[in-house]
Design an enzyme around this catalytic site. Structure first.
Site, short mmCIF file in Angstrom:
data_model
loop_
_atom_site.label_atom_id
_atom_site.label_comp_id
_atom_site.label_asym_id
_atom_site.label_seq_id
_atom_site.Cartn_x
_atom_site.Cartn_y
_atom_site.Cartn_z
N TYR A 85 1.26 -1.26 -0.15
CA TYR A 85 0.44 0.26 0.27
C TYR A 85 1.38 1.16 0.20
O TYR A 85 0.37 2.28 -0.74
CB TYR A 85 -0.31 0.14 1.27
CG TYR A 85 -2.60 -0.90 0.82
CD1 TYR A 85 -3.04 -0.72 0.70
CD2 TYR A 85 -1.90 -2.03 1.77
CE1 TYR A 85 -4.10 -2.23 0.83
CE2 TYR A 85 -2.55 -3.12 1.85
CZ TYR A 85 -4.05 -3.68 1.23
OH TYR A 85 -5.05 -4.00 1.23
N ASN B 227 -12.28 0.31 -6.00
CA ASN B 227 -12.81 -0.50 -7.17
C ASN B 227 -13.54 -1.43 -7.68
O ASN B 227 -14.24 -2.05 -7.41
CB ASN B 227 -11.39 -1.10 -6.59
CG ASN B 227 -11.20 -1.97 -8.79
OD1 ASN B 227 -11.15 -1.86 -9.67
ND2 ASN B 227 -9.87 -2.66 -8.23
N CYS C 264 -6.48 -5.02 -7.90
CA CYS C 264 -6.10 -4.25 -6.46
C CYS C 264 -5.79 -5.38 -5.37
O CYS C 264 -5.28 -5.40 -4.32
CB CYS C 264 -7.86 -4.34 -6.05
SG CYS C 264 -9.29 -5.00 -5.91
N HIS C 265 -5.52 -7.27 -6.29
CA HIS C 265 -5.41 -7.95 -5.15
C HIS C 265 -3.87 -7.90 -5.05
O HIS C 265 -3.25 -8.65 -4.86
CB HIS C 265 -6.06 -9.61 -6.11
CG HIS C 265 -5.35 -9.81 -7.25
ND1 HIS C 265 -6.15 -9.45 -8.17
CD2 HIS C 265 -4.50 -10.37 -7.89
CE1 HIS C 265 -5.71 -9.68 -9.27
NE2 HIS C 265 -4.66 -9.99 -9.19
N GLU D 294 -1.38 -15.85 -10.21
CA GLU D 294 -0.70 -15.51 -11.06
C GLU D 294 0.83 -15.99 -10.58
O GLU D 294 2.03 -15.78 -11.44
CB GLU D 294 -0.57 -14.02 -11.24
CG GLU D 294 -1.48 -13.25 -10.63
CD GLU D 294 -2.04 -11.94 -10.66
OE1 GLU D 294 -0.72 -11.64 -10.67
OE2 GLU D 294 -3.16 -11.41 -10.96
#
Length: 141
Positions: free
Chosen positions: A74, A97, A105-106, A132
């Protein structure tokens, strides 16, 4: 493993162009991440993404600068978005979002390395990050 078919995709002839782009982007995200860089980003018409605000700046910075398989704190995202003292405001931007996954945002985690919260649930956030990481490792071979 999920099947490559998708209910929305089966009736593609009736979809608008933005919905086709979104569908292609999501299909690439889940099944062919190497193609994502080649696809146009779907157009966004949500009012939050049209107005000039710190939230908009944060979301666009996240989408543009934090690539598939990467994570950012963040605090670091606040720095990149132009206000190094706004880590809490970055959390607020993540909560507002309007299009998670496309605006990833993850990928925003705590400075400690802990995943932090996620509107879709913490298990979903962990799954997306794991997905990912696994896909990025496959691409490296």
């Amino acid at each position: 493993e999920a099947s490559a078919g998708c209910e929305v995709c089966e009736g593609a002839e009736g979809m608008t162009e933005p919905l086709k782009q979104c569908t292609a982007w999501l299909r690439a995200y889940f099944f062919e991440p190497a193609r994502m860089e080649q696809l146009p980003v779907p157009p966004f018409h949500h009012p939050l993404l049209q107005q000039d605000s710190f939230t908009r700046q944060v979301l666009w910075t996240l989408m543009r600068d934090v690539k598939f398989g990467e994570a950012i704190s963040y605090q670091k995202l606040a720095d990149l978005a132009g206000n190094s003292r706004a880590a809490r405001a970055v959390g607020g931007a993540m909560r507002s979002n309007p299009i998670p996954i496309i605006i990833p945002c993850h990928r925003v985690i705590r400075s400690s390395g802990q995943t932090g919260n996620y509107g879709g649930g913490n298990l979903m956030k962990e799954w997306l990050l794991s997905h990912e990481k696994l896909q990025k490792e496959k691409l490296a071979y």
